[in-house]
Scaffold this motif. Structure first.
Motif, PDB file in Angstrom:
ATOM      1  N   ALA A  86       0.855  -1.183   0.000  1.00  0.00           N
ATOM      2  CA  ALA A  86       0.000   0.000   0.000  1.00  0.00           C
ATOM      3  C   ALA A  86       0.897   1.241   0.000  1.00  0.00           C
ATOM      4  N   VAL A  87       0.436   2.304  -0.620  1.00  0.00           N
ATOM      5  CA  VAL A  87       1.240   3.523  -0.756  1.00  0.00           C
ATOM      6  C   VAL A  87       0.401   4.725  -0.338  1.00  0.00           C
ATOM      7  N   SER A  88       0.989   5.602   0.450  1.00  0.00           N
ATOM      8  CA  SER A  88       0.356   6.871   0.816  1.00  0.00           C
ATOM      9  C   SER A  88       1.172   8.007   0.227  1.00  0.00           C
ATOM     10  N   VAL A  89       0.503   8.936  -0.434  1.00  0.00           N
ATOM     11  CA  VAL A  89       1.201  10.045  -1.082  1.00  0.00           C
ATOM     12  C   VAL A  89       0.513  11.366  -0.740  1.00  0.00           C
ATOM     13  N   ARG A  90       1.270  12.420  -0.868  1.00  0.00           N
ATOM     14  CA  ARG A  90       0.767  13.773  -0.630  1.00  0.00           C
ATOM     15  C   ARG A  90       0.132  14.309  -1.906  1.00  0.00           C
ATOM     16  N   ALA A  91      -0.963  15.049  -1.749  1.00  0.00           N
ATOM     17  CA  ALA A  91      -1.598  15.712  -2.881  1.00  0.00           C
ATOM     18  C   ALA A  91      -1.880  17.162  -2.505  1.00  0.00           C
ATOM     19  N   VAL A  92      -1.748  18.050  -3.479  1.00  0.00           N
ATOM     20  CA  VAL A  92      -1.969  19.487  -3.282  1.00  0.00           C
ATOM     21  C   VAL A  92      -3.112  19.902  -4.193  1.00  0.00           C
ATOM     22  N   LEU A  93      -4.196  20.415  -3.598  1.00  0.00           N
ATOM     23  CA  LEU A  93      -5.419  20.700  -4.328  1.00  0.00           C
ATOM     24  C   LEU A  93      -5.743  22.182  -4.301  1.00  0.00           C
ATOM     25  N   GLU A  94      -6.079  22.739  -5.447  1.00  0.00           N
ATOM     26  CA  GLU A  94      -6.552  24.124  -5.493  1.00  0.00           C
ATOM     27  C   GLU A  94      -7.909  24.190  -4.796  1.00  0.00           C
ATOM     28  N   CYS A  95      -8.128  25.260  -4.017  1.00  0.00           N
ATOM     29  CA  CYS A  95      -9.347  25.332  -3.228  1.00  0.00           C
ATOM     30  C   CYS A  95      -9.780  26.778  -3.032  1.00  0.00           C
ATOM     31  N   ALA A  96     -10.897  26.965  -2.322  1.00  0.00           N
ATOM     32  CA  ALA A  96     -11.402  28.302  -2.003  1.00  0.00           C
ATOM     33  C   ALA A  96     -10.523  28.943  -0.936  1.00  0.00           C
ATOM     34  N   PRO A  97     -10.495  30.291  -0.857  1.00  0.00           N
ATOM     35  CA  PRO A  97      -9.612  30.973   0.087  1.00  0.00           C
ATOM     36  C   PRO A  97      -9.740  30.503   1.537  1.00  0.00           C
ATOM     37  N   ARG A  98     -10.942  30.245   2.017  1.00  0.00           N
ATOM     38  CA  ARG A  98     -11.127  29.870   3.417  1.00  0.00           C
ATOM     39  C   ARG A  98     -10.731  28.428   3.700  1.00  0.00           C
ATOM     40  N   GLU A  99     -10.430  27.663   2.658  1.00  0.00           N
ATOM     41  CA  GLU A  99     -10.146  26.243   2.831  1.00  0.00           C
ATOM     42  C   GLU A  99      -8.661  25.910   2.823  1.00  0.00           C
ATOM     43  N   GLY A 100      -7.797  26.867   2.494  1.00  0.00           N
ATOM     44  CA  GLY A 100      -6.380  26.515   2.346  1.00  0.00           C
ATOM     45  C   GLY A 100      -5.443  27.666   2.645  1.00  0.00           C
ATOM     46  N   VAL A 101      -4.207  27.506   2.198  1.00  0.00           N
ATOM     47  CA  VAL A 101      -3.164  28.513   2.418  1.00  0.00           C
ATOM     48  C   VAL A 101      -2.898  29.252   1.109  1.00  0.00           C
ATOM     49  N   ARG A 102      -2.442  30.485   1.254  1.00  0.00           N
ATOM     50  CA  ARG A 102      -2.209  31.310   0.069  1.00  0.00           C
ATOM     51  C   ARG A 102      -0.808  31.096  -0.474  1.00  0.00           C
ATOM     52  N   ARG A 103      -0.736  31.073  -1.792  1.00  0.00           N
ATOM     53  CA  ARG A 103       0.555  31.036  -2.475  1.00  0.00           C
ATOM     54  C   ARG A 103       0.433  31.886  -3.737  1.00  0.00           C
ATOM     55  N   THR A 126      -4.396  26.698  -1.798  1.00  0.00           N
ATOM     56  CA  THR A 126      -4.299  25.243  -1.914  1.00  0.00           C
ATOM     57  C   THR A 126      -4.407  24.593  -0.539  1.00  0.00           C
ATOM     58  N   ARG A 127      -4.804  23.342  -0.543  1.00  0.00           N
ATOM     59  CA  ARG A 127      -4.787  22.540   0.683  1.00  0.00           C
ATOM     60  C   ARG A 127      -4.124  21.209   0.377  1.00  0.00           C
ATOM     61  N   GLU A 128      -3.516  20.619   1.379  1.00  0.00           N
ATOM     62  CA  GLU A 128      -2.830  19.346   1.228  1.00  0.00           C
ATOM     63  C   GLU A 128      -3.637  18.218   1.864  1.00  0.00           C
ATOM     64  N   VAL A 129      -3.645  17.078   1.192  1.00  0.00           N
ATOM     65  CA  VAL A 129      -4.301  15.879   1.718  1.00  0.00           C
ATOM     66  C   VAL A 129      -3.377  14.694   1.504  1.00  0.00           C
ATOM     67  N   GLU A 130      -3.643  13.629   2.211  1.00  0.00           N
ATOM     68  CA  GLU A 130      -2.893  12.381   2.017  1.00  0.00           C
ATOM     69  C   GLU A 130      -3.815  11.364   1.364  1.00  0.00           C
ATOM     70  N   LEU A 131      -3.345  10.765   0.294  1.00  0.00           N
ATOM     71  CA  LEU A 131      -4.113   9.752  -0.420  1.00  0.00           C
ATOM     72  C   LEU A 131      -3.444   8.395  -0.227  1.00  0.00           C
ATOM     73  N   THR A 132      -4.235   7.384   0.060  1.00  0.00           N
ATOM     74  CA  THR A 132      -3.708   6.036   0.277  1.00  0.00           C
ATOM     75  C   THR A 132      -4.266   5.087  -0.770  1.00  0.00           C
ATOM     76  N   PHE A 133      -3.365   4.289  -1.347  1.00  0.00           N
ATOM     77  CA  PHE A 133      -3.741   3.333  -2.388  1.00  0.00           C
ATOM     78  C   PHE A 133      -3.340   1.933  -1.947  1.00  0.00           C
TER      79      PHE A 133
END
Length: 232
Positions: free
Chosen positions: A179-196, A213-220
């Motif tokens: 099984a593999v867990s990886v980081r993902a970076v998702l574009e999102c609304a201003p109140r949901e993430g950090v500014r870049r 953007t906000r970061e999540v971990e995805l597991t496969f």
């Protein structure tokens, strides 16, 4: 109709400058939106700032960091371009030659990313065709960074970027029996993430606006359980 284009960004070197200025040319740990939009604009043959800015505003991107690679620093020297207080090019006092400038440039080595680009179906179809038949050669952030394989990695219809990246096939470089867990970076609304600052405004003047953007971990699961492995 598909609303999502998948891009496989993989090569010996990549560089996605987010704060690159003057003598230090950094790289973000994953592709920036300005870098991906620039890549798509290159495929489409766009040059005008207003066309590239319009493209950026019509798409949202998510990045799955399948193999993050390692950050490396390259040492460069550049001749000329440094001005003194009088506005003249600096020369060394001992030889009178034009002064040499040290430039530090950072790259991601041996990285692989899956990028999901979402937009209107008509635009996604146009982008997919352009990526498969680019107007100009495509590169991964800098012209010296050549892709190791074709960028086009499929099309799909998904409600969100998270759904798209979670549903996309495993990376062929992952171990098939684990099984593999990886980081993902998702574009999102201003109140949901950090500014870049990687929303491109002007390529000519190298100006960028805010994006969130906000970061999540995805597991496969292991490939044997998933029954679906990416071939590329």
């Amino acid at each position: 109709m598909p609303n999502t284009l998948f891009l496989r960004l993989e090569g010996p070197l990549q560089s996605w400058g987010e704060r690159a200025r003057w003598t230090v040319r950094d790289s973000a740990p994953e592709p920036t939106k300005s870098g991906v939009v620039g890549l798509l604009a290159c495929a489409l043959g766009l040059q005008a700032d207003q066309d590239i800015q319009a493209l950026s505003r019509q798409v949202r991107i998510g990045v799955r960091c399948d193999c993050p690679g390692s950050m490396v620093r390259d040492y460069h020297t550049v001749v000329g371009g440094v001005l003194n207080a009088e506005g003249q090019i600096k020369k060394t006092a001992s030889t009178g030659e034009i002064e040499t400038v040290v430039s530090e440039r950072y790259y991601l080595a041996d990285a692989s990313f899956l990028v999901a680009v979402q937009g209107a179906p008509a635009l996604i179809a146009r982008l997919a065709d352009a990526v498969r038949h680019p107007h100009w050669p495509i590169y991964l952030g800098r012209k010296s960074c050549v892709p190791a394989q074709p960028l086009f990695a499929g099309l799909g219809d998904y409600p969100t970027l998270l759904d798209a990246l979670q549903a996309a096939p495993r990376c062929s470089r992952w171990p098939a029996d684990k099984a593999v867990s990886v980081r993902a970076v998702l574009e999102c609304a201003p109140r949901e993430g950090v500014r870049r600052r990687d929303e491109i405004i002007s390529r000519t003047f190298r100006t960028y606006g805010a994006r969130y953007t906000r970061e999540v971990e995805l597991t496969f699961p292991p490939a044997s359980e998933e029954g679906n492995q990416e071939g590329g």
